[in-house]
Design a protein around this motif. Structure first.
Motif, PDB file in Angstrom:
ATOM      1  N   ASN A   1      41.284  32.263  41.876  1.00  0.00           N
ATOM      2  CA  ASN A   1      42.466  32.353  41.026  1.00  0.00           C
ATOM      3  C   ASN A   1      43.115  33.728  41.062  1.00  0.00           C
ATOM      4  OD1 ASN A   1      43.352  29.951  39.522  1.00  0.00           O
ATOM      5  ND2 ASN A   1      41.200  29.854  38.939  1.00  0.00           N
TER       6      ASN A   1
ATOM      7  N   ILE B   1      43.880  35.506  43.446  1.00  0.00           N
ATOM      8  CA  ILE B   1      44.834  35.740  44.535  1.00  0.00           C
ATOM      9  C   ILE B   1      45.881  34.639  44.617  1.00  0.00           C
ATOM     10  CG2 ILE B   1      43.328  37.133  45.992  1.00  0.00           C
ATOM     11  CD1 ILE B   1      42.854  34.387  47.532  1.00  0.00           C
ATOM     12  N   LEU B   2      45.999  33.871  43.540  1.00  0.00           N
ATOM     13  CA  LEU B   2      46.854  32.684  43.588  1.00  0.00           C
ATOM     14  C   LEU B   2      48.252  32.993  44.112  1.00  0.00           C
ATOM     15  CD1 LEU B   2      46.958  29.674  42.980  1.00  0.00           C
ATOM     16  CD2 LEU B   2      47.753  30.217  40.690  1.00  0.00           C
TER      17      LEU B   2
ATOM     18  N   ILE C   1      45.019  35.680  34.299  1.00  0.00           N
ATOM     19  CA  ILE C   1      46.426  35.628  34.681  1.00  0.00           C
ATOM     20  C   ILE C   1      47.102  36.965  34.410  1.00  0.00           C
ATOM     21  CG2 ILE C   1      48.630  34.488  34.287  1.00  0.00           C
ATOM     22  CD1 ILE C   1      47.108  32.067  33.357  1.00  0.00           C
TER      23      ILE C   1
ATOM     24  N   ARG D   1      45.932  39.592  36.787  1.00  0.00           N
ATOM     25  CA  ARG D   1      46.481  39.352  38.111  1.00  0.00           C
ATOM     26  C   ARG D   1      47.942  39.797  38.181  1.00  0.00           C
ATOM     27  NH1 ARG D   1      46.492  33.304  38.893  1.00  0.00           N
ATOM     28  NH2 ARG D   1      48.559  33.343  37.975  1.00  0.00           N
ATOM     29  N   GLU D   2      48.705  39.423  37.181  1.00  0.00           N
ATOM     30  CA  GLU D   2      50.133  39.714  37.233  1.00  0.00           C
ATOM     31  C   GLU D   2      50.422  41.198  37.014  1.00  0.00           C
ATOM     32  OE1 GLU D   2      52.226  37.562  38.408  1.00  0.00           O
ATOM     33  OE2 GLU D   2      50.509  36.207  38.571  1.00  0.00           O
TER      34      GLU D   2
END
Lengths: 379, 538, 371
Positions: free
Chosen positions: B378, B380-381, B435, B438-439
């Protein structure tokens, strides 16, 4: 000792192990139910019948026969592996490839014409067959990608269309059609299109249907394994399959992925046909229903836990059981009972997902409890 | 004991598998009182109320009604004991009229009055047992009586799907009153209402109390709780913490009981002057492909470096679609979107991601995560295609693992195992952290965050607010969509209020009050707002 | 998880031990004389060729208290037929009955490896064996003059008074064609004698079993072409024809064995007027009897046809005498016909390459194959 113990307990916790255990459970459950069916039909011979089913080639007393039929079981496994992979690739990308039968029969046309008619080299025949069934499968893919037509519906319809095209084209061409016997000619061992044995036939009591194809399919399994484990394409396909909204969030091209997935699975279905026909085992016969292998592939893919390696074993299991099942007709079980029993075992594998789901829920509860406890400790 | 309890739940314990959802919880509801049940998400509020309503059976503990022990095996038993419940998600039949919904399941049958003749007697008997013809007229009279008595105005003949959420809630209340329920349970009733509607609802609650009903009110919004309740029972992680008299406690005390530590209410943020423009949206219009309705109508705004711009509004007023338009998930009908002075209106989603948009989507299960992927997968989505993570079509496992571990470390992502753990089994807060991490780590000029704290508890919310403010400090442009006024006020530098697809007002959070904002959100334009305010002063 | 694993192991262990032990214990390999049969395409209950062979074997074995069994290959390919035969031999069977041309290749593969096992082939011609195959001593195959059986049926049908006749074959294999062409010759001879015009609709089904498509086609034959009687010539394809005959009040002629009893039972009394029989059951019984009691073994390829006009039931091709249903064509007429064929005054040609030559009274419409 404790080391071994911890090794086993970590092994047992792995997702893969869970899948294997559920698959084994399903297979065992199927076998037990099959045995009960045999008991019900003819209690006296049930145990020996089951022994025959499980033993398959081992039942033969002559070692040469054993080797021969072991080879035959293996050779018949190869096309089923290819078909299972075809189902698997689509499934991972969120598509249900029920059109395997149709893709298979389109490849049969190519193989029969190139193999019998033109006597082309085996690899050319194989490649062209794979391309043909790939293009056929992409009809479903294109309908799905551009018009959002459900792939199950178009797949089923294309199965029948392909069946009648194959029946029609082959049976009206006397070059390839053995009309007195109402079947296409079989590729002989001397044909250019015969997949070479590379000496493997010698290992299996000169069984000529054993050959390079078996090695080829293992290579394909590894390729598919790498595709999903290591490549960006595999990552995209999996993401599309598991959560297509997340895939579009991440900017993946849905149209492209659907087309690629169906293309790969079509080519694999074509490979299945090639492995089944180009070893001189069988040929196309007039048929009024789509070929079985397309549907067996579905069971095999699920029983194999939707894993490329698992599919090798599940395909072998299914072929082994069906082969063994054909050997009990003399024990007071009619061929119908035999095939009911084998189908019972095979299709029971559909339970795999059910049981896995139950296990997974159980597991999540545990994890959740752990996480909650963790938070408390911190606070 | 001088006071009688309408309902007592004593020592209630409920286990699900190995999870202790309720651990010896006591709840005492006094007759004619409003008891607020407070706690974070997953504290066990819904579980205990479900037990009271007969949906679950407790493993231990007793329930007493007016001092007498009772057994509640199913919701029917609860109804017989005059216990009614309004669930978070209303249990109404959309295609039925309001009246039909109210009388459904408790139909008043047609019956001839006292001293019927032989035929009428026969009819009464047959109708009671076979025909079951409903006396709609009589039912309507009864419902109208209730409406008058409690001042709950609804149109009985409209279909439920055609009335507003607020009205639907009233229908649920009337439904309970029609069944002569004495004990009313409300499960997070204000979650779906606007500020204005909440005030109306609280008035209704007080009214019900005055008429002698006993009420349990589940909420974690302390403003409301303090406005109406008589007592507050706090539970935390399945444990009974305390019951307090509302008049003798403070919000701060209750909230620290809820989370187990003190919580800062308003995040302090330093003053910043916004710099150059990152995002400019001009005359954006979007048509919903299925309903052919204009869901976004001529929206223009910009976001600059170092500021948080919030799209506020009630859910479903086009905020979501604006974001979809910017990220490319939805086709725009007209207008333009400029990112760093480049027009990205015609680019694909992937190209927009590459152009520099980070996006924390509203629904983490739908868009943000693949639940059956591990944390690594997830992480590297939306960047697996970057050079660091793939080359020649092959994924670079080593780098991915390294990056995933970094995220876990930096954003304190907790799971039962390492980065190979499937996200599905993780808690919502930790999923959200993946999330957000990641963002944020993608380190783009523009960060879009849509309801980043939805469904999370106070502790997690606080952490996420900090992260967003830190991005602001780092001179990122942040576009926030939020439905929570608390969040809007504590984070925003500018507030844009959306109503029915249009931006109806822009505010500085320091110069506007909640009430005004609420009025804008519910569709009252500036002139009308003023009119209402003047009326109030009169 | 551990629980699941351990219980899996335990269950599997118990199950397999149980099955294998009982399985091995209940197995007794006696060295008595045993007879097995292997089928080609259809099952033994096809109401026709396979069934006749099966009944012959079963009857003889039952009367002589000898174990009898049959094997059906799991799919239609030479390899599977070989497997079935090998399995039968492995289970201790000494005589293998192989009805059907498709088993030729399989016999050629297995027979040389098992010189002590007898192979009785039915309907297998030299062409059905692989090229250059040298027949081993343990193979003996029988072929029939199907053209004569077809001739008898066609002649009888026209003499009975039918003028619009039909033929629905299975797949166009040699035996099937011989039946058909003999049928046409018989029709033509009878038509010439009666100086009556007759029409024949001639078609192959393309398979040895009935289905909705075949049924639709045959239904049309009865309805549109006004065919009165159809010769059903291909295994269980008769099911479609009998059904259509029942629905259209038509008649049919059976093949291989006397099909009247089955059709009477399953469809309608009296629609099967006669059957062009091959003495398959008779052959099986006779040959087993010879082998077992007299140790006579006629290796190689043998042709079987008419042997007696006095006792027509001894012939290997015949019409059923029991329950004779024809009124205008009597048993006496039948015996006379056999005599005429045997003494050469009526000649039945067995050529399958060319359509039979017919007189001006007969019009044959060759329609190819339904599928």
């Amino acid at each position: 000792m404790t080391k071994i113990k911890t090794f086993f307990s970590t092994l047992l916790k792995k997702e893969g192990t869970k899948t294997v255990i559920t698959s084994l459970w399903c297979a065992l459950l199927g076998l037990i139910l099959g045995f009960l069916l045999l008991l019900f039909i003819n209690a006296k011979e049930a145990a020996y019948g089951m022994t025959s089913v499980l033993g398959n080639y081992l039942i033969f007393s002559n070692p040469q026969d054993r080797l021969n039929y072991f080879g035959q079981t293996l050779a018949k496994t190869a096309p089923l592996i290819a078909m299972s992979l075809s189902i698997l690739v689509c499934y991972k990308a969120g598509l249900f490839n029920i059109g395997g039968s149709g893709q298979y029969s389109i490849a049969v046309i190519v193989i029969t014409f190139l193999g019998i008619g033109a006597n082309m080299p085996w690899y050319l025949t194989m490649i062209v067959a794979m391309i043909a069934s790939m293009l056929w499968a992409m009809i479903t893919g294109a309908l799905k990608a551009f018009f959002n037509v459900n792939e199950v519906i178009s797949g089923i319809m294309l199965n029948w269309i392909a069946l009648y095209i194959t029946n029609g084209i082959l049976s009206t061409n006397s070059i390839v059609w053995d009309s007195p016997h109402s079947e296409a000619f079989t590729i002989s061992t001397t044909s250019n299109s015969y997949i070479p044995s590379i000496g493997l036939d010698k290992l299996f009591a000169n069984n000529s249907i054993v050959g390079l194809g078996m090695i080829l399919i293992l290579v394909v399994v590894v390729i598919i394994f790498i595709l999903f484990k290591k490549t960006t394409l595999g990552y995209e396909l999996k993401t599309t399959g598991l959560n297509s909204d997340a895939a579009s969030y991440a900017g993946m091209n849905k149209v492209k992925n659907v087309l690629i997935a169906t293309a790969i699975s079509g080519a694999l279905a074509g490979l299945a046909a090639s492995l089944n026909l180009q070893n001189g085992f069988t040929s196309w016969r007039l048929s009024s229903t789509p070929v079985d292998i397309g549907f067996q592939g579905i069971s095999s893919a699920f029983l194999g836990g939707l894993h490329p390696i698992g599919v090798i074993f599940s395909s072998y299991f299914i072929v082994h059981i069906s082969e063994g099942g054909s050997m009990i007709t003399d024990l007071g079980f009619s061929p119908e009972v035999a095939s009911i029993m084998t189908s019972l075992i095979i299709y029971l594998s559909g339970f795999v997902f059910f049981i896995k789901e139950l296990l997974r829920r159980h597991e999540i509860k545990l994890e959740f409890a752990k996480a909650t406890r963790g938070k408390e400790g911190q606070a | 004991m001088s006071e009688t309890y309408a309902i007592e739940m004593l020592g209630i314990t409920k286990k699900f598998g190995n999870i202790l959802a309720n651990d010896h919880i006591d709840i005492r509801l006094k007759k004619g009182h409003i008891l607020a049940l407070c706690g974070e998400n997953d504290a066990g509020k819904s579980t205990i109320m479900s037990i009271l309503f007969g949906l679950f059976q407790p493993d231990e503990g007793v329930i007493k009604k007016e001092g007498v022990e009772v057994k509640i095996q199913n919701p029917n038993d609860a109804t017989k004991l005059n216990i009614g419940m309004v669930h978070q998600h209303f249990k109404l039949v959309d295609s039925f009229s309001v009246l039909q919904n109210i009388i459904l399941g408790d139909e008043t049958l047609k019956e001839y009055p006292d001293k019927p003749n032989v035929f009428q007697k026969a009819f009464n008997f047959l109708n009671k047992h076979i025909f079951k013809i409903i006396d709609v007229k009589k039912a309507r009279e009864e419902v109208n009586k209730i409406i008058e008595q409690y001042d709950l105005q609804v149109d009985l003949d409209k279909k439920v799907k055609d009335i507003s959420v607020e009205m639907q809630q009233k229908v649920e209340i009337i439904k309970m009153l029609y069944r002569h329920n004495e004990i009313l349970i409300f499960d997070e009733p204000t979650a779906v209402l606007t500020e204005q509607e909440i005030q109306d609802f609280l008035t209704v609650l007080t009214h019900l109390k005055e008429e002698g009903k006993s009420i349990i009110f589940i909420s974690h919004k302390l403003n409301e709780v303090f406005q109406v309740s008589d007592e507050i029972t706090v539970i935390r992680k399945g444990l009974y913490i305390d019951t307090l008299k509302t008049s003798e406690t403070t919000k701060e005390e209750v909230s620290s009981l809820m989370v187990g530590r003190k919580v800062e209410f308003i995040s302090e943020k330093e003053k910043k002057t916004p710099q150059e423009e990152v995002l400019r949206v001009e005359h954006l219009s979007i048509m919903d492909p299925s309903s052919k309705k204009k869901v976004v109508n001529d929206v223009s705004f910009n976001v600059r470096k170092g500021e948080i711009v919030t799209l506020a509004g009630i859910d479903g007023n086009g905020q979501q679609e604006v974001i979809y338009g910017i990220t490319g998930l939805m086709k725009m009908q007209s207008g333009s979107i400029m990112l760093d002075r480049k027009d990205i209106s015609t680019l694909s989603i992937r190209e927009r991601i590459k152009a520099g948009i980070s996006h924390i989507p509203e629904d983490r299960h739908k868009h943000g995560l693949v639940l059956d992927y591990s944390i690594y997968e997830n992480s590297i989505l939306d960047r697996y295609f970057e050079k660091d993570y793939s080359q020649h079509l092959l994924l670079k496992d080593k780098n991915i693992t390294k990056y995933g571990d970094e995220l876990i470390e930096k954003y304190d992502i907790r799971s039962s195992g390492d980065g190979n753990t499937l996200v599905r089994g993780m808690s919502g807060g930790n999923q959200q952290k993946i999330i957000i991490g990641r963002e944020i780590e993608r380190n783009q000029d523009l960060l879009i965050a849509v309801q980043p704290t939805r469904g999370l508890d106070i502790g997690a919310i606080e952490g996420i607010h900090e992260l967003l403010l830190k991005q602001r400090e780092n001179d990122k442009a942040i576009l926030l969509v939020s439905l929570e006024l608390d969040q809007v006020f504590s984070l925003s530098d500018r507030i844009l209020v959306m109503y029915e697809g249009e931006i109806v007002g822009e505010f500085d959070p320091h110069e506007v009050d909640r009430e005004t904002l609420g009025l804008y959100m519910s569709g009252a334009r500036k002139d009308q707002v003023n009119a209402i305010k003047e009326n109030k002063h009169d | 998880m551990k629980k699941f694993f351990v219980s899996l192991l335990a269950t599997a262990l118990v199950f397999f031990t149980l099955v294998f032990t009982i399985g091995t214990l209940t197995r007794n390999k006696a060295d008595e004389f045993r007879v097995a049969m292997v089928t080609d395409f259809t099952d033994v209950n096809d109401g026709s060729f396979n069934q006749a062979c099966y009944e012959g074997g079963k009857e003889w074995c039952k009367n002589n208290h000898i174990p009898f069994n049959y094997y059906k290959p799991s799919s239609i390919s030479v390899a599977e037929r070989i497997k079935s035969i090998t399995l039968a031999i492995d289970r201790g069977y000494d005589v293998i009955l192989c009805p059907g041309y498709a088993l030729g290749e399989a016999i050629a593969e297995v027979a040389p490896k098992h010189p002590d096992v007898y192979f009785i082939g039915l309907d297998i011609t030299a062409e059905d064996f692989p090229e250059h195959f040298i027949m081993t001593d343990n193979i003996c195959v029988f072929n029939y003059h199907e053209e004569v059986a077809g001739y008898l049926a066609g002649y009888a049908a026209v003499k009975e008074g039918f003028t619009r006749l039909g033929y629905v074959g299975g797949m166009p294999a040699a035996q099937v064609i011989r039946f058909g062409y003999g049928y046409i010759q018989g029709i033509d001879d009878a038509a010439e004698e009666l100086k009556k015009n007759v029409d024949v609709e001639y078609v192959y089904g393309g398979q040895f079993f009935g289905d909705s498509e075949i049924h639709k086609y045959v239904d049309n034959l009865y309805k549109v072409d006004k065919t009165e009687v159809i010769f059903s010539c291909g295994g269980s394809i008769y099911t479609s024809i009998a059904l259509a005959a029942k629905e259209n009040n038509g008649y049919m002629i059976g093949v291989d064995s006397d099909q009247a009893p089955i059709i009477d039972r399953d469809y309608k009394e009296g629609i099967c007027i006669t059957s062009a029989m091959k003495g398959i059951k008779q052959t099986v019984i006779d040959k087993l009897e010879e082998l077992y009691f007299q140790h006579i073994w006629k290796k190689g390829i043998n042709d079987l046809g008419l042997v007696s006009s006095e006792e027509p039931e001894k012939n290997y091709v015949q019409l059923p005498l029991e329950n004779w249903r024809l009124k205008n064509f009597t048993i006496e007429d039948y015996k006379k016909l056999i005599e005429e064929i045997m003494n050469g005054s009526k000649i039945v040609v067995d050529d399958i390459e060319n359509h039979p030559v017919v007189s001006q009274y007969t019009k044959v419409n060759y329609r190819g194959s339904i599928k």
